[in-house]
Design a protein around this motif. Structure first.
Motif, mmCIF file in Angstrom:
data_model
loop_
_atom_site.group_PDB
_atom_site.id
_atom_site.type_symbol
_atom_site.label_atom_id
_atom_site.label_comp_id
_atom_site.label_asym_id
_atom_site.label_seq_id
_atom_site.Cartn_x
_atom_site.Cartn_y
_atom_site.Cartn_z
ATOM 1 N N THR A 41 -52.335 -64.051 -12.231
ATOM 2 C CA THR A 41 -52.250 -63.153 -11.078
ATOM 3 C C THR A 41 -50.948 -63.387 -10.323
ATOM 4 O OG1 THR A 41 -54.654 -63.071 -10.874
ATOM 5 C CG2 THR A 41 -53.377 -62.462 -8.922
ATOM 6 N N HIS A 44 -48.051 -61.949 -12.266
ATOM 7 C CA HIS A 44 -48.028 -60.493 -12.110
ATOM 8 C C HIS A 44 -47.483 -60.095 -10.742
ATOM 9 C CE1 HIS A 44 -49.770 -56.525 -11.210
ATOM 10 N NE2 HIS A 44 -49.481 -56.292 -12.478
ATOM 11 N N GLU A 45 -47.919 -60.772 -9.686
ATOM 12 C CA GLU A 45 -47.442 -60.457 -8.337
ATOM 13 C C GLU A 45 -45.946 -60.718 -8.203
ATOM 14 O OE1 GLU A 45 -49.910 -62.791 -5.763
ATOM 15 O OE2 GLU A 45 -51.630 -61.451 -5.990
ATOM 16 N N ALA A 47 -43.725 -60.655 -10.604
ATOM 17 C CA ALA A 47 -43.020 -59.636 -11.395
ATOM 18 C C ALA A 47 -42.972 -58.310 -10.636
ATOM 19 C CB ALA A 47 -43.696 -59.453 -12.751
ATOM 20 N N ARG A 48 -44.089 -57.934 -10.014
ATOM 21 C CA ARG A 48 -44.143 -56.677 -9.259
ATOM 22 C C ARG A 48 -43.163 -56.717 -8.084
ATOM 23 N NH1 ARG A 48 -46.375 -55.385 -4.697
ATOM 24 N NH2 ARG A 48 -47.641 -57.274 -4.599
ATOM 25 N N LEU A 49 -43.170 -57.817 -7.344
ATOM 26 C CA LEU A 49 -42.267 -57.950 -6.206
ATOM 27 C C LEU A 49 -40.811 -57.915 -6.644
ATOM 28 C CD1 LEU A 49 -44.140 -60.672 -4.118
ATOM 29 C CD2 LEU A 49 -43.866 -58.240 -3.546
ATOM 30 N N LEU A 51 -39.607 -56.360 -9.323
ATOM 31 C CA LEU A 51 -39.287 -54.982 -9.700
ATOM 32 C C LEU A 51 -39.091 -54.089 -8.487
ATOM 33 C CD1 LEU A 51 -41.680 -54.440 -12.743
ATOM 34 C CD2 LEU A 51 -39.182 -54.591 -12.794
ATOM 35 N N GLU A 52 -39.821 -54.358 -7.425
ATOM 36 C CA GLU A 52 -39.701 -53.579 -6.195
ATOM 37 C C GLU A 52 -38.503 -54.013 -5.355
ATOM 38 O OE1 GLU A 52 -43.452 -54.148 -4.268
ATOM 39 O OE2 GLU A 52 -44.513 -52.799 -5.639
#
Length: 72
Positions: A41, A44-45, A47-49, A51-52
């Motif tokens: 988790t 994933h968090e 990686a998302r941050l 990318l943003e």
């Protein structure tokens, strides 16, 4: 992300998965499963941050802190 960091994340996930599968006691198995879920988790968090564009730099700091045993 530097290749060495990717390998470190991969190896840590593999380590957690192996610990989960090798545990003979049900409670220990569940403990390792929760560690793996928490780790994935966090990966994933991070990686998302990234990318943003919400994180400075190119390193998944929270993931690396989990690997190093630093918990939030």
């Amino acid at each position: 992300m530097p290749e060495a960091v990717s390998f470190t994340i991969h190896n840590h996930a593999k380590y957690l998965l192996n610990k989960m599968w090798e545990a003979e006691d049900f409670e220990e198995k569940m403990k390792h499963e929760m560690q793996l879920i928490r780790f994935m988790t966090t990966v994933h968090e991070d990686a998302r941050l990234n990318l943003e564009g919400a994180t400075p730099g190119n390193l998944p700091e929270r993931t690396l802190n989990l690997i190093n045993g630093i918990h939030y």
